[in-house]
Design an enzyme around this catalytic site. Structure first.
Site, mmCIF file in Angstrom:
data_model
loop_
_atom_site.group_PDB
_atom_site.id
_atom_site.type_symbol
_atom_site.label_atom_id
_atom_site.label_comp_id
_atom_site.label_asym_id
_atom_site.label_seq_id
_atom_site.Cartn_x
_atom_site.Cartn_y
_atom_site.Cartn_z
ATOM 1 C CD GLU A 289 -3.056 -0.777 2.329
ATOM 2 O OE1 GLU A 289 -2.765 0.012 3.263
ATOM 3 O OE2 GLU A 289 -4.112 -1.435 2.299
ATOM 4 C CD GLU A 376 -4.181 -5.322 3.166
ATOM 5 O OE1 GLU A 376 -4.892 -4.414 3.647
ATOM 6 O OE2 GLU A 376 -2.953 -5.333 3.258
#
Ligand code: MG
Length: 450
Positions: A289, A376
């Site tokens: 991320e 995710e």
């Protein structure tokens, strides 16, 4: 006559130190527990009812009814068809969980606003507490493990994966949507759940797990940068277990500022791709991320460097690329994609926070030709669900969207804790067998893997 026995422990919920509610057992009887509280947040709780076929023949449907005090209401349920009349609730099986073999069980879940527990419970019209007597003695040995739904392991069925248009295809050219779970940050696991081969095969056979993500923390103390030998050993254990179990494995450089350690990432992925890139099991994810930094000036050059290192030794395995703003700005990436083959792009969502506007970014990226992979997600707030709340209708919209677009996914995360996204409850054995240890959004995640 086919009978059901619903076992009740309609008792007062207590709280363990970890904040997870448990139900005190009633005096032992031939019946087993039915109702349990799997999560509790003060003014509400998540309940679960387990229905057991206590006969010697299969059953093909079931129906559970109970009343709640007027101060409490069921706000959501899953794995059952819910109908409500005043304070009376009826739950019937859905298509996939009506048929139960002799001795087998299934569970459905629900969220209650309020603290009242069910009363006047019946299953197929008989009292939950007693029920009609079984026509034959209950089995004295556990039922056999449910076999996989089709023959062969996921990797035996699908083999080498590749990107085809905006989705993923298997060795026969058929579109494939992989579903599975992510590990916890490996440096912060409370127990080595993700590294356990028995647990992995149990998830494969009982949850229909097809892919596991090894989320190798990079930046925190104790993670890869400060203890690379330990982190690498954890990842290689998970890869080798995945090969044995015949499931896919995502090798995730779980970092937020990977561009600051590009040389370490290049060395790591180059080495692992050289040694494992020939295996159909492995999927590379070089940047979990990124923060809110430039795609074109920061993230894309990093990806190009890591992809080059991988492709020098592994010409074909899929690489999933992180995108700006905690892997949300896939539309930005689609305006200037990385050059190469078998590249996909990461989209992450947490359904209490992210909804239609983020799906619109995904739609824009797909229209521009990108293939997406949700490595995710959670039915929770973006913090992983510190408040314990689950947003299941919103998560269902995402599940439907991913299915419609053939988007593979791994749900966050395999560990014990109080967050909504911790899949396991305290006491979960490290070796699997977690039917009675599902926590938070886990019942919803598992139902959607099957
Ligand atoms: Mg390869």
């Amino acid at each position: 006559m086919r009978t059901l026995r619903l076992v009740t422990t309609l008792a007062v919920a207590g709280l363990l130190a970890g904040g997870v509610a448990v139900v005190a057992a009633t005096p032992a009887s031939a019946a087993t527990a039915v109702f349990s509280v799997t999560n509790n947040w003060g003014n509400g709780y998540q309940g679960q009812v387990t229905v057991t076929n206590d006969t010697s023949a299969p059953i093909t449907s079931w129906r559970v009814e109970f009343d709640l005090p007027s101060s409490s209401t069921v706000s959501q349920s899953w794995n059952a068809q819910q109908t409500t009349s005043g304070s009376h609730y009826t739950f019937a099986n859905v298509s996939w969980n009506g048929t139960l073999a002799a001795g087998a069980s299934t569970s459905f879940g629900f969220l209650v606003n309020g603290t009242g527990t069910p009363v006047n419970c019946t299953v197929n019209g008989a009292s939950c507490a007693g029920g009609p007597p079984p026509t034959t003695p209950p089995p004295t040995t556990p039922p056999p493990t449910t076999p996989p739904p089709t023959t062969g392991t996921p990797v035996e069925r699908h083999g080498q994966l590749r990107v085809c248009g905006t989705t993923m295809c298997d060795k026969s050219g058929a579109r494939v949507q992989l579903r599975g779970i992510s590990s916890m940050w490996l440096n912060w696991e409370t127990a080595p759940y993700a590294e356990n081969l028995s647990a992995l095969t149990w998830m494969r056979d009982n949850w229909n797990l097809q892919v596991i993500r090894a989320a190798m923390g990079v930046e925190p103390a104790g993670a890869y940068l400060s203890d690379p030998a330990k982190a690498r050993a954890q990842v290689e254990t998970i890869i080798n277990n995945a090969v044995t179990a015949g499931v896919y494995v995502i090798v995730d450089w779980h970092a937020h500022e990977a561009q600051n350690n590009q040389s370490q990432a290049v060395a790591f992925f180059g080495d692992l791709a050289r040694r494992y890139g020939h295996l159909p099991n492995v999927i590379w994810e070089p940047y979990n991320e990124p923060l809110q930094v430039s795609w074109t000036n920061v993230i894309k050059p990093y990806h190009q460097a890591v992809v080059s290192a991988i492709r020098a030794v592994d010409p074909d395995n899929i690489v999933v690329l992180g995108t700006p703003t905690w892997s949300q700005d896939v539309d930005v990436a689609s305006a200037s994609p990385v050059t190469g083959t078998n590249l996909m792009y990461t989209l992450h969502f947490y359904s209490c926070t992210h909804g239609a506007s983020l799906r619109a970014k995904g739609d824009a990226a797909i229209r521009a030709g990108l293939a997406l992979f949700v490595t995710e997600w959670g039915a929770s707030n973006a913090d992983g669900g510190l408040d314990g709340r689950a947003c299941l209708p919103e998560a269902q919209s995402w599940i439907d969207w991913m299915k419609a677009n053939g988007i593979s996914w791994t749900a966050w995360k395999l560990d014990v804790g109080t967050d909504t996204t911790n899949l396991l409850s305290p006491g979960a054995p490290v070796t699997g067998g977690w039917t009675n240890y599902l926590h938070g959004h886990a019942p919803f995640v598992v139902a959607n893997m099957r």
